[in-house]
Structures are given as C-alpha cells and as structure tokens.
Design an enzyme around this catalytic site. Structure first.
Site, PDB file in Angstrom:
ATOM      1  N   CYS A  40      82.698  26.901  22.429  1.00  0.00           N
ATOM      2  CA  CYS A  40      82.389  27.008  23.662  1.00  0.00           C
ATOM      3  C   CYS A  40      83.498  26.081  24.316  1.00  0.00           C
ATOM      4  CB  CYS A  40      81.001  26.274  23.738  1.00  0.00           C
ATOM      5  SG  CYS A  40      80.375  25.863  25.321  1.00  0.00           S
ATOM      6  N   HIS A  41      83.402  26.239  25.684  1.00  0.00           N
ATOM      7  CA  HIS A  41      84.186  25.406  26.731  1.00  0.00           C
ATOM      8  C   HIS A  41      84.065  23.931  26.570  1.00  0.00           C
ATOM      9  CE1 HIS A  41      86.428  25.047  30.716  1.00  0.00           C
ATOM     10  NE2 HIS A  41      85.823  24.087  30.774  1.00  0.00           N
ATOM     11  N   THR A  42      82.761  23.674  26.537  1.00  0.00           N
ATOM     12  CA  THR A  42      82.354  22.333  26.273  1.00  0.00           C
ATOM     13  C   THR A  42      83.190  21.474  24.999  1.00  0.00           C
ATOM     14  OG1 THR A  42      80.393  22.855  27.373  1.00  0.00           O
ATOM     15  CG2 THR A  42      80.347  20.571  26.307  1.00  0.00           C
ATOM     16  N   HIS A  62      78.981  23.094  18.786  1.00  0.00           N
ATOM     17  CA  HIS A  62      77.529  22.800  18.789  1.00  0.00           C
ATOM     18  C   HIS A  62      77.135  23.979  19.025  1.00  0.00           C
ATOM     19  CE1 HIS A  62      79.606  23.441  22.834  1.00  0.00           C
ATOM     20  NE2 HIS A  62      78.260  23.813  23.210  1.00  0.00           N
ATOM     21  N   GLU A  63      77.659  25.080  18.816  1.00  0.00           N
ATOM     22  CA  GLU A  63      77.143  26.671  18.814  1.00  0.00           C
ATOM     23  C   GLU A  63      77.171  27.139  17.325  1.00  0.00           C
ATOM     24  OE1 GLU A  63      77.983  28.876  22.835  1.00  0.00           O
ATOM     25  OE2 GLU A  63      79.129  29.825  20.989  1.00  0.00           O
ATOM     26  N   CYS A  92      61.423  17.515  20.092  1.00  0.00           N
ATOM     27  CA  CYS A  92      60.612  16.731  19.071  1.00  0.00           C
ATOM     28  C   CYS A  92      59.420  16.891  19.585  1.00  0.00           C
ATOM     29  CB  CYS A  92      60.797  15.019  19.396  1.00  0.00           C
ATOM     30  SG  CYS A  92      60.174  14.212  20.669  1.00  0.00           S
ATOM     31  N   CYS A  95      58.152  13.019  22.771  1.00  0.00           N
ATOM     32  CA  CYS A  95      58.329  11.997  23.577  1.00  0.00           C
ATOM     33  C   CYS A  95      57.788  12.256  24.812  1.00  0.00           C
ATOM     34  CB  CYS A  95      59.969  12.028  23.543  1.00  0.00           C
ATOM     35  SG  CYS A  95      60.662  13.545  24.438  1.00  0.00           S
ATOM     36  N   CYS A  98      59.452  15.567  26.374  1.00  0.00           N
ATOM     37  CA  CYS A  98      58.789  16.893  25.788  1.00  0.00           C
ATOM     38  C   CYS A  98      57.441  17.169  26.295  1.00  0.00           C
ATOM     39  CB  CYS A  98      58.814  16.705  24.113  1.00  0.00           C
ATOM     40  SG  CYS A  98      60.527  16.869  23.435  1.00  0.00           S
ATOM     41  N   CYS A 106      64.515  16.497  25.966  1.00  0.00           N
ATOM     42  CA  CYS A 106      64.258  15.609  24.927  1.00  0.00           C
ATOM     43  C   CYS A 106      64.919  14.357  24.802  1.00  0.00           C
ATOM     44  CB  CYS A 106      64.120  16.372  23.480  1.00  0.00           C
ATOM     45  SG  CYS A 106      63.307  15.402  22.125  1.00  0.00           S
ATOM     46  N   ARG A 110      68.583  10.834  21.810  1.00  0.00           N
ATOM     47  CA  ARG A 110      69.483  10.666  22.745  1.00  0.00           C
ATOM     48  C   ARG A 110      70.627   9.693  22.616  1.00  0.00           C
ATOM     49  NH1 ARG A 110      73.580  11.881  24.807  1.00  0.00           N
ATOM     50  NH2 ARG A 110      73.897  11.743  27.166  1.00  0.00           N
ATOM     51  N   CYS A 170      74.093  28.144  22.333  1.00  0.00           N
ATOM     52  CA  CYS A 170      74.565  27.553  23.553  1.00  0.00           C
ATOM     53  C   CYS A 170      74.769  28.642  24.882  1.00  0.00           C
ATOM     54  CB  CYS A 170      76.029  26.601  23.662  1.00  0.00           C
ATOM     55  SG  CYS A 170      76.176  26.033  25.090  1.00  0.00           S
ATOM     56  N   ARG A 365      83.879  34.956  24.176  1.00  0.00           N
ATOM     57  CA  ARG A 365      83.637  34.235  22.975  1.00  0.00           C
ATOM     58  C   ARG A 365      84.385  34.344  21.713  1.00  0.00           C
ATOM     59  NH1 ARG A 365      81.802  30.704  25.164  1.00  0.00           N
ATOM     60  NH2 ARG A 365      80.023  29.705  24.702  1.00  0.00           N
TER      61      ARG A 365
END
Ligand code: NAD
Ligand code: DAO
Ligand code: ZN
Ligand code: ZN
Length: 370
Positions: A40-42, A62-63, A92, A95, A98, A106, A110, A170, A365
């Site tokens: 991903c670009h991120t 993260h994907e 979760c 919290c 959530c 959430c 964090r 993602c 992708r």
C-alpha cells in the site's frame, strides 16, 4: 522462532530482506503465518520518511491475510487454523470509541501501536543479534510470521484466496467504506474521485455498488482511464488537459457540483479542489489521502458557510472484526471485484521492485506471496 521479513532500516532506504527472531504470543496475542501481503502507498510513505509516525528499524506492511498458528493466554475468539486478516484499526468492542457508533477509531491500543510495540510495551521481533525491531501499524505483514493482538484480527471464511483478500486489509475496505460508511452515498448521486490508484478505484467500485449515476474520475496519469472505466467510472478528466480552472470545469460537468467528492491522492491542493467542486448547499468532500508531514489544507470559509461539508475517513470508517468478514463475503459472492486490481504478484525478495512499480504508476496493487 525464526522468520523471513522485509525490514525498513532507515528512511528512504530499500527494505532489507533478512531472517529475524519472533517471540511467541503473550497474553491476548496471536501468532499468525502471513500467506500474502499487499503493498500500500502508506507503507511507502513510511519507508520514504514522509510519515511523521515512521519508526525504524521496523517491519512494515499492514495489508495481509494468513492463518493462526498459536494463541496466547486469554485469547478466546480465535484458534489455530483460523483464517484471519490483520487490522491496523483494531476493534476491542469495549473502549469509549468502540461504544460510540459515530467512529471506528478504537483507541484501546493506540499509544503502543503508534510506538511500534505490542500492548505490553515490548516488541516480539529482534535481529539475529538480539537488537529490537519495531512492529508497524500493529501488523508487520512484510514478515512471513507476525504477532498481533487478538482485537486486531478479523476472522474470515476459509475458502477465500489469501492472495486476493489480503487487499481487504486496507485498500478495498478504505475505498468502499469511504462511500458506504463515511459518505453514505445515495442511489442516483453524482460523485468525483480524485486519484485512480489502489484506493480511488475502490471508491469507484463502491460508488457503483451504491448506485451512483455519475462517477467522474480525475487523474494526471492517462493510463488510469481504462481501469476506472472497468470499475464503473462514467467520465474521465485529466487536469493537465483542462484549459482554465479545474473547479468550474468539474462543477459544469456535474451540473452544478458533485453530491460527493473523494480525495484519494494525499495532495492538499487536490483536497481543496475536491471541496470546492462539491455542490453548493449539500455537497460533501471526503479526504482519504494522507498528506505529507506538516502539510495543511485551506479554502475560503465561505465554501463551508454555503453548505459544503469537509470530512475525512480512516480505514473507510470500517469496524474491522465486524465489517471485514462481510467484505470478504461480498468478494466471494461476486458483489465486488478484486482480481483485476492485483496487477503484480511478487516474492518477498522482489518487494523493493514492487515499490518501484508503485512510484512509476505501473501497478494498482502488487501482492507478495510467501
Ligand atoms: P496511488 O499512488 O496508488 O494512487 C494515487 C493516484 O493519484 C495515482 O493514480 C496518481 O496518478 C494520482 N494523482 C497524484 N497526484 C494527482 C493530482 N494532482 N491530480 C490527480 N491525480 C493525481 O495511492 P493509493 O494507494 O491509491 O493511496 C491514495 C492515498 O490514500 C494515499 O495518500 C494513501 O496514503 C492514502 N490512504 C489512506 C487511507 C485511509 O484510511 N485514510 C488508507 C490507505 C491509503
Ligand atoms: O489516531 O486513532 C487514531 C488512528 C490513526 C490511524 C488511522 C490510519 C488511517 C490513515 C493511514 C492510512 C493507513 C493505510
Ligand atoms: Zn475499542
Ligand atoms: Zn494501506
């Protein structure tokens, strides 16, 4: 155990493929064998040093999608053999965030996630010399094996192909969710999508799913036109070919402005254009793109006084453990498409080439299979 990973050693440097040590899951954690991961670009944003939260050394990614190998003490919702998608936005279900239906952000882990560590404040990854390596966005899917908190894993059906559903971790969810959860687009709407990359194309297919009548795609790369049309784009605009200001051109094309506009570029100038070509009185503009550290957005306040709305969305407003399994079902039922957007399949050793393809605008992708 030992596993293979692509490690970001410093900002702006290629990822280094190496063997690393991975400790087993502690309380509330799960060991996952990652079968496939999307670029991903991120990730690139962090690797290049533009991400203000980027920490090094770290295992990015993260994907992804994979299989549970082992669960730590106290884990009740998952067992070995379950198929899962890691969630950089956990759920979760306890919290304050959530419990508020207005957000998906959430906050339960964090702080530690932002520091690149597990909720107990430590990392599970080390180099073979014993030096710590940080986690990334709580996921680190650029490793063949990784450890995640139980609340950061969505359990999904076992007949779904890992090399396709990893993208739901993602890009797919962010784009489609921006339309359905954040903008709540109505049938018959007119929309403009800026940036037809891995996110923008999913905004387009989300708009098609929501029944939008007009879907305008805007991109500086003319090669993105065919893909946009493939997913439901009705009009293509290349800003480089528009004489005069882009805003009045787009307002005219959408008969007075769009009901919904989406930035999927991360460019703050584009974000302003997107806001200003939303329809006077009711048009909403959704920022999806992540801008470089320190960048600021601006417009004349009168744009908002006269009824335009500026919003943003993270992970398409999706609550991962609840919504991601449903999106996997949509894919398996043929309600949404993923396969044509996966333009390149690579090995972990080829991962830096995957980022080159992204820079050159040649991939939508790229997916690494382990
Ligand atoms: P991408 O690089 O695949 O696509 C970006 C597209 O924008 C490209 O096609 C490029 O040609 C086009 N573009 C660039 N500048 C432009 C301009 N001035 N005018 C028109 N088009 C322009 O990136 P992507 O993977 O689709 O990601 C898009 C953005 O979304 C990035 O900023 C990424 O970090 C962000 N993102 C946000 C979330 C979220 O949850 N909010 C999630 C994932 C990604
Ligand atoms: O501050 O609670 C929070 C969540 C921050 C993370 C949001 C991530 C969305 C933007 C990054 C794009 C990820 C691919
Ligand atoms: Zn929560
Ligand atoms: Zn992403």
């Amino acid at each position: 155990m030992r596993t293979r990973a692509a490690v970001a050693v410093a900002a702006g440097k290629p990822l280094e493929i190496m063997e690393v040590n991975l400790d087993g899951p502690k309380a509330g954690e799960v060991l996952v064998e990652i079968k496939a991961t999307g670029l991903c670009h991120t990730d690139e944003f962090t690797r290049s040093g533009a991400d203000p939260e980027g920490l090094f050394p770290a295992i990015l990614g993260h994907e992804g999608a994979g299989v549970v190998l082992e669960v730590g003490p106290g884990v009740t919702s998952l067992k070995p053999g379950d198929h899962v998608i890691p969630l950089y936005t956990p759920e979760c279900r306890e919290c304050e965030y959530c419990l508020n239906p207005k957000t998906n952000l959430c906050q339960s882990i964090r702080t530690t996630q932002g520091r690149g560590v597990m909720p107990d404040g430590t990392s599970r990854f080390t180099t073979l010399d014993g030096d710590p390596i940080l986690h990334y966005m709580g996921c680190s899917t650029f490793a063949n094996h990784t450890v995640l908190p139980e609340i950061a894993l969505a359990k999904v059906r076992e007949d779904a192909p890992f090399d396709k559903i990893c993208y739901i971790g993602c890009g797919v969810t962010t784009g489609i969710g921006a339309v359905i959860n954040t903008a709540k687009v109505e049938i018959g709407s007119r929309a403009i999508v800026f940036g037809l990359g891995g996110i923008g194309l999913n905004v387009i297919q989300g708009l098609r799913l929501a029944g939008a009548d007009q879907i305008v795609g805007v991109d500086l790369n003319p090669e993105k036109r065919a893909m946009g049309e493939r997913f439901g784009m009705t009009d293509f605009v290349n800003p480089a070919e528009v004489e005069g200001d882009l805003v009045p051109y787009l307002v005219d094309l959408t008969k007075g402005g769009a009901d919904y506009t989406f930035d999927a570029t991360g460019n703050v100038g584009v974000m302003r254009t997107a806001l200003e070509c939303a329809h006077k009185g009711w048009g909403e503009s959704i920022i999806i793109g992540v801008a470089p550290a320190g960048a600021e957005i601006s417009t004349r306040p009168f744009q908002l006084v006269t009824g335009r709305v500026w919003k943003g969305t993270a992970f398409g407003g999706a609550r991962g453990r609840t919504d991601v399994p449903k999106i996997v079902d949509w894919y398996m039922q043929g309600k949404i498409e993923i396969d044509p957007m996966i333009t390149h399949n690579l090995t972990l050793d080829e991962i830096n080439h995957g980022f080159d393809l992204m820079h050159e605008g040649k991939s939508i992708r790229a997916v690494v299979e382990y």
